[in-house]
Write a protein that holds these residues in place. Structure first.
Motif: not given
Length: 232
Positions: A164-192
């Motif tokens: 929300q703070r970043l959007k105030q400075r650079h509003p013309n973008a899509v932002y997405q919160g990912l939680g632990g998705s980066f670790d999931l992507y590289v295999g540090n833990f597995k999905r159900a």
């Protein structure tokens, strides 16, 4: 688009990944994953951030609430899959910026993305351990590089407040919160397993895979009780 409400949180009843992406690309703002835990724990500050942006059904509980409220076509769009759908569609056409997790992990994520999506334009990335003053540096870098999509994996609600703070400075973008998705992507833990995903019990797998999370089961139980007694 008409939304439905879960405990004063406005949720968009998207029916597919493509529908989420099309809407976000047209409207910009922050894609916020809505699930049982977030609904039960959200402060007014987080509710305001979600309602000012684009809440979508990340969890099966949110889908069930939407269907009970009359939105029969709403489907689950897990955030850990959504960001990769976005990249598959726009790699080579749009610019991306990644924030989050440990330095060695974010470097591994970027390397894997560049190998998997030749031509992807990652204009910047950094770890999620921001020190005093780093918010300003990050915002300035977004202004300079002008990414179309910004993925932030720092856990909720920290990532939503940062976006929300970043959007105030650079509003013309899509932002997405990912939680632990980066670790999931590289295999540090597995999905159900797929079977648990299919019956909407992925939340249960998280407690099985990470027993330390058991202290967080309360919101899920309270959510289920409210859902099936029509008190959401």
């Amino acid at each position: 688009m008409t939304t439905f409400s879960i405990r004063n949180i406005n949720v968009h009843p998207f029916s597919s990944f493509n529908e989420v992406i099309d809407y976000a690309d047209d409207h910009k703002g922050i894609l916020v994953a809505v699930n049982a835990e977030k609904c039960m724990n959200a402060t007014q500050q987080l509710v305001d951030v979600i309602n000012d942006n684009i809440g979508y059904c990340d969890g099966a509980g949110a889908v069930k609430a939407g269907r009970r409220k009359g939105f029969k076509n709403v489907e689950r769009t897990p955030g850990c899959e959504l960001w990769l759908h976005i990249i598959r569609r726009f790699a080579g056409q749009r610019k991306f910026y990644l924030v989050g997790t440990r330095q060695e992990v974010i470097e591994e994520v970027v390397a894997k993305l560049r190998a998997e999506f030749p031509g992807i334009d990652i204009v910047g990335f950094r770890n999620g351990f921001l020190q005093p003053g780093d918010d300003e540096k990050l915002a300035a870098d977004l202004e300079r590089t002008r990414p179309d999509f910004v993925f932030v994996a720092m856990g909720s609600p920290k990532q939503e407040f940062l976006m929300q703070r970043l959007k105030q400075r650079h509003p013309n973008a899509v932002y997405q919160g990912l939680g632990g998705s980066f670790d999931l992507y590289v295999g540090n833990f597995k999905r159900a397993p797929k079977a648990l995903q299919a019956i909407g019990a992925e939340w249960l797998w998280r407690f099985i895979a990470q027993p330390s999370r058991i202290r967080r089961i309360g919101p899920y139980l309270r959510y289920a009780a409210a859902l099936y007694t029509n008190r959401l």
